[in-house]
Design an enzyme around this catalytic site. Structure first.
Site: not given
Ligand code: SIN
Length: 543
Positions: A301, A255, A395, A360, A70, A138, A39
């Site tokens: 996370r 992750h 992040r 991740h 992603a 999220e 990206v």
């Molecule tokens: C996810 O879909 O859980 C990952 C999204 C991300 O890495 O920000």
């Protein structure tokens, strides 16, 4: 991010992977060279091509990137009920004191314009029945603000949209299967382009007035990772060799929920599923995140990852489970994951999904400022290859595609501003340069064994939970493997990648050893709390 003085004493490496003389190689000239086609690279190349002849490089097939892979989406303020202040605050909280506030503000404020632009360019984000953008939730976000496409295939659609735009942009040439070995530098460390190896045409020198590094992260240095095979940290390693400052490499994001089944890839099971109500349970069927954090499964996370590891240490077992049985229409909402599970005879409406954290995202990287400029003139770094200060110590979910869009546009346009400031140097100069490497005895080396030993050692000792003794022995071991691997001259991508992985692994381990605190994604069992003040760690080779 405020420039911190770089420590040049930690370790040295040779300047280039192979010896070469530019005058003996085919030469290509351009105004802007963009290394990487995820990206950030795509958006930068589209912007840069508006100002001059631009070349964008992809080391493999272009879809082989964290962007195209992603699942989770793009976080941005697009709803009247949301505010920029709220998104900024969530990002700062997740970043645990180490974010650069002006960078956070810049990325979040400019996000909505980039989303509007994507819509104008024909991206197909998921919409509700009334035709409004569907917004997901999220971990770490206080509001629904995540845009998705095809449920769990946001990256695929984002890549399609930007790739079509880029390949239709006049003045932009795209070379795929073209591996970048090293940056060319001249007087004062000015970056003048790069040495590349094309699968068909071999070694080539690309001279450029400005070079933008958008080469992604380094997930492959870990045995357990969600990243594609291309994520070997090449850009970070080559920038380090060229003398750029590298920052905060200790911060590696794990992750929490990746598929954990023998023989299956460590595929991400997107956080959006937890946003839709999936719960984490252990082998006895009990939820365990409720006692850990008020946001439970939707905590940031690092908190969920640590919660899983600590629970497994207490309760036993090799993995926990994501219970999606309460989500109606799972297959429609998350078609990619449903299809993946089916390959392993799992059905989310019937079976809890076995999950475990895996590497991740590379949070540290090449130090860069608000324009994406690095400490080397003529070199910009953006996206996962960079340490821009947006993510701090951890992040926030779905902030990285946003960062790539915003910083790609800024850096692609800033290259022109730099030219106006008198910062031209590459291409037109047509300098003849020679890079030498000390001769070495070519002994037998099982590269595959070096690579798998490195990945296992990183996972065991420089992974989620770290301690001084294990980090120290990892640094020694990586240094030892480096003594007889980094001195060799390889003639193929495999060898160069392993050399880059050793360099980046050493940067991560060294940074983790030096950081005597726990903060964000960096968890030291021997220093369990954050230090009184949050400081960046920065290293650079002496030029
Ligand atoms: C996810 O879909 O859980 C990952 C999204 C991300 O890495 O920000």
């Amino acid at each position: 991010m405020t420039a911190a003085p770089a420590d040049s004493t930690l370790f040295d490496t040779r300047r280039t992977l192979i010896p070469f003389k530019t005058s003996l190689l085919p030469q290509i000239f351009c105004d802007t060279l963009v290394i990487g086609c995820g990206v950030a690279g795509l958006r930068a190349a589209i912007a840069a091509a508006g100002h001059g002849d631009t070349i964008m490089l992809g080391k493999d097939e272009p879809q082989m990137s964290n962007t195209a892979w992603a699942q989770g989406g793009i976080a941005a303020v697009t709803d009247a009920g949301d505010t920029v202040e709220s998104h900024i605050n969530d990002t700062l909280v997740a970043g645990a004191g180490l974010c650069d506030a002006p960078m956070v503000e810049q990325v979040v404020r400019r996000g909505p314009a980039r989303i509007a632009e994507l819509l104008e360019w024909g991206i197909r984000f998921d919409k509700d029945v009334a035709g409004r953008l569907k917004l997901g939730l999220e971990g770490g976000h206080s509001l629904h603000r995540i845009l998705h496409a095809d449920g769990d295939a946001t990256g695929r659609e984002l890549f399609r949209c930007l790739w079509e735009r880029a390949t239709a942009t006049a003045g932009l040439r795209v070379f795929t299967k073209c591996f970048t070995l090293d940056l060319l530098t001249g007087e004062g460390g000015r970056v003048l382009g790069a040495l590349t190896h094309h699968a068909k045409y071999g070694l080539q020198v690309i001279w450029a007035q400005r070079t933008i590094l958008a080469s992604g992260g380094a997930g492959m240095v870990y045995r357990e990772t969600t990243n594609p095979r291309t994520a070997t940290g090449d850009g970070i390693a080559m920038a380090f060799r060229a003398g750029a400052s590298i920052a905060d490499m200790a911060f590696v994001q794990f992750h929490p929920t990746c598929l954990y089944l023998a023989g299956a890839p460590r595929s991400l099971i997107t956080e959006a599923i937890r946003g839709d109500g999936a719960l984490l349970i252990d082998q006895s069927g009990k939820r365990f995140m409720t006692g850990v954090h008020p946001q439970a499964e939707l905590a940031p996370r690092d908190v969920v990852t640590k919660g899983i590891v600590e629970h497994l240490a207490k309760a036993g077992g090799t993995n926990v489970y994501l219970d999606c049985r309460g989500i109606a229409g799972f297959g429609r909402a998350f078609p990619g994951i449903a299809a993946l599970l089916k390959r392993y005879d799992l059905d989310a409406s019937r079976d809890p999904i076995p999950v475990h954290p895996a590497q991740h995202y590379t949070i540290g990287g090449v130090w860069s400022d608000l324009q994406g400029r690095t400490t080397l003139p003529g070199l910009w770094a953006i996206g996962e290859a960079a340490c821009s200060g947006l993510h701090g110590a951890n992040r926030l979910a779905s902030n990285s595609l946003l960062e790539g869009l915003v910083m790609g546009e800024i850096a692609g346009n800033d290259t022109v501003e730099a030219g106006r400031e008198g910062g031209e140097g590459g291409g037109g100069g047509r300098a003849s340069m020679a890079f030498t490497v000390p001769p070495t005895e070519a002994g037998d080396l099982d590269l595959a064994d070096v690579e798998s030993s490195l990945r296992s050692a990183m996972w065991r000792n420089v992974g989620i939970e770290r301690s001084g003794a294990r980090l120290r022995s990892s640094v020694d071991m990586i240094e030892f493997w480096g003594r007889y691997t980094l001195d060799k001259v390889f003639d193929d991508v495999r060898g160069w990648q392993v050399q880059n992985m050793l360099t980046v692994a050493r940067l991560i381990a060294q940074s983790a050893l030096a950081r005597e605190e726990s903060r964000g994604a960096h968890w030291r069992s021997d220093f369990p709390t954050p230090a009184a003040s949050a400081v960046h760690d920065v290293v650079a080779r002496t030029l």
